[in-house]
Design a protein around this motif. Structure first.
Motif, short mmCIF file in Angstrom:
data_model
loop_
_atom_site.label_atom_id
_atom_site.label_comp_id
_atom_site.label_asym_id
_atom_site.label_seq_id
_atom_site.Cartn_x
_atom_site.Cartn_y
_atom_site.Cartn_z
N SER A 82 0.86 -1.18 0.00
CA SER A 82 0.00 0.00 0.00
C SER A 82 0.89 1.22 0.00
O SER A 82 1.99 1.19 0.53
CB SER A 82 -0.88 0.02 1.25
OG SER A 82 -1.72 -1.10 1.27
N HIS A 126 -1.65 -6.53 -2.39
CA HIS A 126 -1.03 -7.59 -1.60
C HIS A 126 0.43 -7.22 -1.31
O HIS A 126 1.08 -6.59 -2.13
CB HIS A 126 -1.05 -8.92 -2.37
CG HIS A 126 -2.41 -9.50 -2.53
ND1 HIS A 126 -3.06 -10.18 -1.52
CD2 HIS A 126 -3.26 -9.50 -3.58
CE1 HIS A 126 -4.24 -10.59 -1.94
NE2 HIS A 126 -4.39 -10.17 -3.19
N ILE A 159 -7.91 -1.24 3.61
CA ILE A 159 -8.55 -2.30 4.39
C ILE A 159 -8.10 -3.67 3.90
O ILE A 159 -7.77 -4.56 4.69
CB ILE A 159 -10.08 -2.15 4.35
CG1 ILE A 159 -10.46 -0.83 5.02
CG2 ILE A 159 -10.78 -3.32 5.02
CD1 ILE A 159 -11.87 -0.38 4.76
N SER A 160 -8.06 -3.85 2.59
CA SER A 160 -7.61 -5.11 1.97
C SER A 160 -7.26 -4.81 0.53
O SER A 160 -7.46 -3.69 0.06
CB SER A 160 -8.74 -6.16 2.04
OG SER A 160 -9.73 -5.89 1.08
N PRO A 161 -6.76 -5.81 -0.23
CA PRO A 161 -6.48 -5.57 -1.65
C PRO A 161 -7.75 -5.37 -2.50
O PRO A 161 -7.66 -5.10 -3.67
CB PRO A 161 -5.74 -6.85 -2.08
CG PRO A 161 -5.18 -7.40 -0.83
CD PRO A 161 -6.19 -7.07 0.23
N ARG A 162 -8.91 -5.50 -1.87
CA ARG A 162 -10.17 -5.28 -2.57
C ARG A 162 -10.98 -4.10 -2.04
O ARG A 162 -11.92 -3.66 -2.68
CB ARG A 162 -11.04 -6.54 -2.47
CG ARG A 162 -10.53 -7.70 -3.24
CD ARG A 162 -10.80 -7.48 -4.69
NE ARG A 162 -10.53 -8.68 -5.44
CZ ARG A 162 -10.39 -8.70 -6.75
NH1 ARG A 162 -10.51 -7.60 -7.43
NH2 ARG A 162 -10.14 -9.81 -7.37
#
Length: 96
Positions: free
Chosen positions: A47, A63, A89-92
């Protein structure tokens, strides 16, 4: 600055992991009237925040160990100073 309309759009980048793909993305962005672009399939590791030569900013979440999936936001130069925060928050999923 008074903002009366906020132009938000989405873009499926299919990868911004190489310089060539990033250059293609920038060429496409120049054709779009936008303030913020939500990007799918960024495919960059980790990130981060990239301050770009055109004074825009790219915030992304991916990721840590592979170039797959990933989301991000491309913010126009006139709005980048108004970014209060970016939460990967996440890769999505990410929030601006």
């Amino acid at each position: 600055m008074t903002l009366t309309k906020l132009r938000i759009c989405t873009f499926n980048a299919r990868s911004l992991s190489s310089q060539a793909r990033f250059a293609e993305f920038q060429a496409e962005v120049d054709k779009i009237k936008h303030d913020v672009i939500g990007i799918a399939e960024v495919k960059r590791r980790g990130s981060g925040r990239l301050n770009l030569p055109n004074d825009a900013v790219l915030l992304y979440a991916g990721h840590d160990n592979k170039t797959a999936e990933g989301v991000g936001f491309y913010v126009s130069p006139h709005l980048k100073s108004r970014i209060a925060g970016f939460n990967a928050i996440s890769p999505r999923v990410a929030e601006l």
